[in-house]
Design an enzyme around this catalytic site. Structure first.
Site, PDB file in Angstrom:
ATOM      1  N   SER A  27      -2.493  45.047   3.760  1.00 14.54           N
ATOM      2  CA  SER A  27      -1.884  45.804   4.852  1.00 14.54           C
ATOM      3  C   SER A  27      -2.950  46.267   5.841  1.00 14.54           C
ATOM      4  CB  SER A  27      -1.105  46.988   4.268  1.00 14.54           C
ATOM      5  OG  SER A  27      -0.286  47.578   5.252  1.00 14.54           O
ATOM      6  N   ASN A  28      -2.650  47.267   6.645  1.00 16.51           N
ATOM      7  CA  ASN A  28      -3.623  47.803   7.604  1.00 16.51           C
ATOM      8  C   ASN A  28      -3.406  49.304   7.769  1.00 16.51           C
ATOM      9  OD1 ASN A  28      -1.658  48.251   9.862  1.00 16.51           O
ATOM     10  ND2 ASN A  28      -1.444  46.042   9.636  1.00 16.51           N
ATOM     11  N   TYR A  29      -4.219  49.935   8.617  1.00 18.56           N
ATOM     12  CA  TYR A  29      -4.221  51.399   8.722  1.00 18.56           C
ATOM     13  C   TYR A  29      -3.154  51.977   9.650  1.00 18.56           C
ATOM     14  CZ  TYR A  29      -8.740  51.284   6.350  1.00 18.56           C
ATOM     15  OH  TYR A  29      -9.741  51.091   5.449  1.00 18.56           O
ATOM     16  N   ALA A  94       1.950  46.995  13.802  1.00 19.69           N
ATOM     17  CA  ALA A  94       0.725  46.251  13.486  1.00 19.69           C
ATOM     18  C   ALA A  94       1.092  45.269  12.372  1.00 19.69           C
ATOM     19  CB  ALA A  94      -0.368  47.210  13.037  1.00 19.69           C
TER      20      ALA A  94
END
Ligand code: C5P
Length: 213
Positions: A27-29, A94
């Site tokens: 995943s991402n932030y 995102a």
């Protein structure tokens, strides 16, 4: 004045999670704060809001139609089911560019010193909308960049056939991912750009909506 009565905005928000095995994901932030702020600001202006959100720890505005998704492919399917109803499409999420080729049914065990993951590209929701949307639908993309900001943002504006690209610098810790504040440049077609100086995400959201609607 622009008539917002009975107009609908479809917003994607947050990250996506791409499953590796029953206990892990890529995943991402992204926190979802910018997308949720846009949903709130749009409701305040009288729009109907469809909010397609990846996994976030925020509560959605009550009046929004919330569709929760986990992976990029689920987000793609939800957007493709909903986008025809919308007048404005804002792809704020995102989305993970890649997902594991296969997700293991059982927990991946620790064995050798190195482990190679094979990834495959996810569908690009914004790009698909650029090709499919009606001429009277406004398409807004976001670009989270760490370098060559303007060049990357303008490339996306053109390649994904958007009306606007909202660019933010995610290399800075005082704005962007996770932060309550943001500072963006909105690039429109015909070489128009708007610098929105550092402000709360809700105020940035209101300014973005003023520009694109
Ligand atoms: O190319 P990049 O991922 O940086 O583009 C960012 C923009 O494209 C954002 O608006 C994001 O929501 C959208 N996007 C998408 N589907 C993807 C990847 C990005 O809708 N698979």
């Amino acid at each position: 004045m622009y008539d917002r009565t009975n107009k609908t905005i479809l917003i994607t928000a947050g990250p996506t999670q791409e499953k590796l095995d029953p206990v892990r994901y890529i995943s991402n932030y992204s926190s979802g704060k910018m997308g949720f702020a846009l949903a709130e600001a749009a409701l305040g202006l009288g729009y109907e809001v469809i909010l397609v959100s990846g996994p976030v720890s925020l509560s959605a505005p009550k009046k929004a139609k919330l569709i929760n998704v986990t992976s990029a492919r689920e987000m793609y399917d939800a957007v493709m089911t909903q986008y025809k109803k919308a007048d404005i499409l804002m792809m704020v999420a995102a989305v993970a560019d890649y997902r594991p080729v296969k997700s293991s049914k059982t927990k991946i065990k620790k064995k050798k010193e190195t482990l190679t993951l094979k990834l495959v590209k996810n569908p690009d929701i914004l790009k698909a909308l650029g090709a499919k949307r009606r001429a009277n639908q406004t398409l807004v993309g976001f670009a989270a960049e760490t370098n060559h900001h303007e060049k990357h943002a303008l490339k996306k504006l053109k390649e994904k056939k958007c009306d606007y690209i909202v660019m933010n610098n995610v290399a800075r810790s005082d704005i962007g991912f996770q932060s309550d504040n943001n500072e963006v440049i909105v690039f429109g077609k015909n070489n128009i750009s708007y610098n929105l100086r550092r402000a709360s995400k809700i105020n940035i959201a209101k300014m973005i909506l003023k520009i694109v609607t």
